[in-house]
Enzyme design. Structure first.
Site, PDB file in Angstrom:
ATOM      1  N   ASN A 307     -42.202  -1.406 121.890  1.00 65.29           N
ATOM      2  CA  ASN A 307     -42.483  -1.875 120.533  1.00 65.29           C
ATOM      3  C   ASN A 307     -41.775  -3.212 120.295  1.00 65.29           C
ATOM      4  O   ASN A 307     -40.877  -3.337 119.457  1.00 65.29           O
ATOM      5  CB  ASN A 307     -42.028  -0.830 119.513  1.00 65.29           C
ATOM      6  N   HIS A 338     -36.295   4.798 110.301  1.00 60.79           N
ATOM      7  CA  HIS A 338     -37.306   5.797 110.669  1.00 60.79           C
ATOM      8  C   HIS A 338     -37.273   7.022 109.756  1.00 60.79           C
ATOM      9  O   HIS A 338     -38.240   7.787 109.738  1.00 60.79           O
ATOM     10  CB  HIS A 338     -37.113   6.250 112.117  1.00 60.79           C
TER      11      HIS A 338
END
Length: 435
Positions: A307, A338
């Site tokens: 990512n 997150h």
């Protein structure tokens, strides 16, 4: 029968595909002589609002509200204070939304609707764009449009000057997924003349489509290697290692296909990697380099390539501004971003320790393994160990229940990160003193 799973799309992928024709239409209109700069901003902003309403329903307010507030803050605050206040507001809003998810999952024992999960994912991407824009302004990379005095400047004029910010925060090709596109690149593409706007490369889109189909076929084939329902709760000893590798492989293939689809949507709209980058324009960083991720024997390199746009964003936002323990602070913030689920906290902190161990282990390995046969053997063993550790971390991050996390920690799979922890402890004593 399993091949029918290829046409059962994830909800986010379905909405990305729905937005694809509008991205192509936007690219086409930019190539005509009748699509002005303001019309481009409005088209992207209206498309973002429509896509948010279609994909999230009433939960779209969780994204539209902070986007509007962040746009107002960015357009009204000075360069010295814009990043601090927008960061505090955005992370506070996102944390409250994640706490609502925790309340539903752990106390009510009822999973929220899929639209709520989509809104949280979009909100996390919005946080990236908000903080990236505020950093650009505070660092002087983006000059704000000067506004008039309060007596002379009407509300309509203020909204027109803030239109690029609102459009950037909600433009539909990056609303539900995709690599982080900086405001500099976004504005440079919008303000290009019609003759210089990048056209669509249908060969590039076809190649991405073939990659997605290949990855989905691999997922179907990988599912057939393990009996249905197999998990860490019913595996025995070394069989748990195979179950972990298999499950993590499915997660990685899912991520790869999503990233390629998101990259395709941005490319179709004219913001992709092959879209005619000009000298001085900030580069485009796709999220997936599958070959590098699957062949590297370094956990630290895997971390930088996984990512990639998010990794660079975390490096700029946290790592470069940390005076002590920058790796630990970066992964701790990533766990906060997150959502701070127990598995995420454990997984990201474990990941930070593995990266620190990776630096020391490979530094000493280059000294002790000089001959090419030993180097080849070392790389093969390090590659296998890296893949197993990444699989362990991925399962820890993805699990939602404490019981599943406990099963993972008590399985044979914990031997792989524990080995790196022991090597970190032993090699840290021999590390030479240096700045």
């Amino acid at each position: 029968m399993d091949w029918l799973q290829l046409v059962s799309l994830h909800p986010v992928s379905l909405y990305q595909l729905v937005a694809f024709p509008f991205a192509v239409l936007f690219n086409y209109l930019c190539l005509t002589d009748s699509f002005s700069t303001r019309a481009r901003y409005l088209f992207l902003l209206a498309g973002g609002g429509a896509l948010a309403s279609a994909a999230m329903g009433s939960y779209s307010l969780l994204v539209l509200t902070p986007a509007f507030c962040a746009g107002v803050l960015v357009s009204s605050l000075g360069a010295q204070e814009v990043h601090r206040l927008t960061f505090f507001f955005q992370m506070s809003w996102q944390t409250l939304c994640h706490l609502g998810l925790h309340y539903a999952e752990y106390y009510l024992q009822e999973p929220p609707p899929v639209r709520f999960y989509i809104s949280l994912s979009s909100l996390m991407l919005l946080t990236q764009r908000v903080t990236s824009l505020s950093l650009d302004i505070s660092e002087g990379k983006v000059e704000k449009t000067p506004g008039g005095t309060r007596s002379r400047s009407s509300l309509a004029e203020h909204l027109c000057k803030a239109l690029p910010y609102f459009s950037y925060l909600l433009f539909f090709p990056a609303l539900l997924g995709g690599p982080l596109c900086s405001f500099q690149r976004f504005r440079a593409r919008i303000q290009r003349s019609n003759s210089l706007y990048p056209s669509i490369s249908f060969w590039a889109l076809t190649w991405r489509g073939l990659q997605i189909i290949g990855l989905e076929c691999l997922k179907v084939a990988l599912r057939r290697l393990v009996s249905p329902g197999a998990g860490l709760d019913d595996c025995q000893q070394l069989e748990c290692v195979y179950v972990m590798w298999h499950t993590a492989g499915l997660f990685k293939l899912t991520y790869y296909s999503h990233w390629i689809l998101d990259d395709s949507l941005l490319h179709a709209a004219g913001f992709g990697s092959e879209s005619g980058q000009r000298p001085g324009e900030e580069g485009y960083v796709p999220d997936a380099d599958i070959w590098m991720l699957e062949t590297t024997h370094r956990i630290s390199l895997f971390t930088r390539q996984w990512n990639r746009s998010t990794a660079r964003w975390l490096k700029r936002l946290v790592f470069q501004n940390s005076r002590c323990w920058p790796v630990l602070q970066t992964f701790a913030f990533s766990a906060w971003w997150h959502g701070l689920h127990p598995g995420q906290v454990f997984g990201f902190l474990c990941w930070a320790v593995m990266v620190e161990a990776d630096y020391l282990i490979h530094t000493f390995a280059t000294v002790f393994f000089r001959s090419w046969p030993l180097q080849l053997l070392y790389r093969a063993l390090a590659w296998a160990h890296t893949q197993l550790i990444i699989a362990y971390i991925m399962l820890a991050v993805e699990v939602r229940s404490l019981s599943s996390l406990w099963l993972l920690c008590c399985s044979y799979n914990s031997a792989f990160p524990m080995l790196y922890c022991v090597l970190l402890f032993l090699l840290a004593k021999r590390k030479p003193k240096c700045n």
